[in-house]
Design a protein around this motif. Structure first.
Motif, PDB file in Angstrom:
ATOM      1  N   ASP A   1       0.721  -1.421   0.123  1.00  0.00           N
ATOM      2  CA  ASP A   1       0.130   0.301  -0.165  1.00  0.00           C
ATOM      3  C   ASP A   1       1.205   1.333  -0.212  1.00  0.00           C
TER       4      ASP A   1
ATOM      5  N   ARG B   1       1.944   0.974  -3.198  1.00  0.00           N
ATOM      6  CA  ARG B   1       1.069   1.661  -4.234  1.00  0.00           C
ATOM      7  C   ARG B   1       0.676   3.046  -4.708  1.00  0.00           C
ATOM      8  N   SER B   2       0.830   3.932  -3.444  1.00  0.00           N
ATOM      9  CA  SER B   2      -0.031   5.255  -3.220  1.00  0.00           C
ATOM     10  C   SER B   2       0.767   6.441  -3.857  1.00  0.00           C
TER      11      SER B   2
END
Length: 169
Positions: free
Chosen positions: A154, A157-158
């Motif tokens: 995550d 991914r950001s």
């Protein structure tokens, strides 16, 4: 067969196995010598978003989690640190220079269960897909030590640059 002859045969077989392994690794390094990791520092303007302690598992051809690549700096399993910044991901492995994957080089991040000889619980690895200098697409597998693979995925991914889907009108 005498005991000494049996020992000599076993030693010969062991030496042969080691020699074949060394020859195989030498061929693999020759095959992959044109592929390189992006060694270097993050830009001075980069802002750190998160940091993870990881076990680096392997780098493989994209979509082939059992085909290890012998890329300098990424050939062997190692402990390290992943730093996610707004401009990319830095990978610091023990005994290797820093590698920096700029956001334009990063293609995808996901979770995985298996890579080379490492099998973990479902989605226990983070798979970072990136493009090498020679446009080879590869997957690097990381096992976070103090966080979940989902947390690392995550965080990366950001910062990924969204790819156009063609549905924007």
């Amino acid at each position: 067969m005498t005991r000494e002859a049996a020992i000599a045969v076993m030693i010969t077989i062991a030496i042969l196995i080691v020699a074949l392994g060394a020859f195989g690794w030498w061929r693999r390094t020759r095959r992959d010598r044109g592929t390189s990791a992006p060694f270097g520092e993050a830009p001075d303007s980069a802002h750190e978003l998160s940091r993870f302690t990881v076990l680096y598992v392997a780098t493989t051809r994209h979509g082939e989690p059992l085909e290890r690549l012998a890329i300098r700096g990424l050939g062997y399993r190692s402990r390290g640190t992943v730093t996610v910044a707004d401009s990319g991901v830095a990978l610091d492995l023990t005994g290797q220079p820093r590698m920096f994957f700029a956001t334009g080089r990063l293609l995808d991040v996901a979770q995985a269960t298996v890579a080379i000889d490492r099998v973990v619980e479902r989605d226990g690895l983070t798979r970072l897909t990136w493009r090498t200098d020679d446009d080879t697409i590869v997957d690097s597998y990381l096992r976070p030590q103090d966080a979940s693979a989902l947390a690392l995925a995550d965080a990366v991914r950001s910062i990924l640059t969204p790819t156009p889907t063609g549905n924007d009108a």
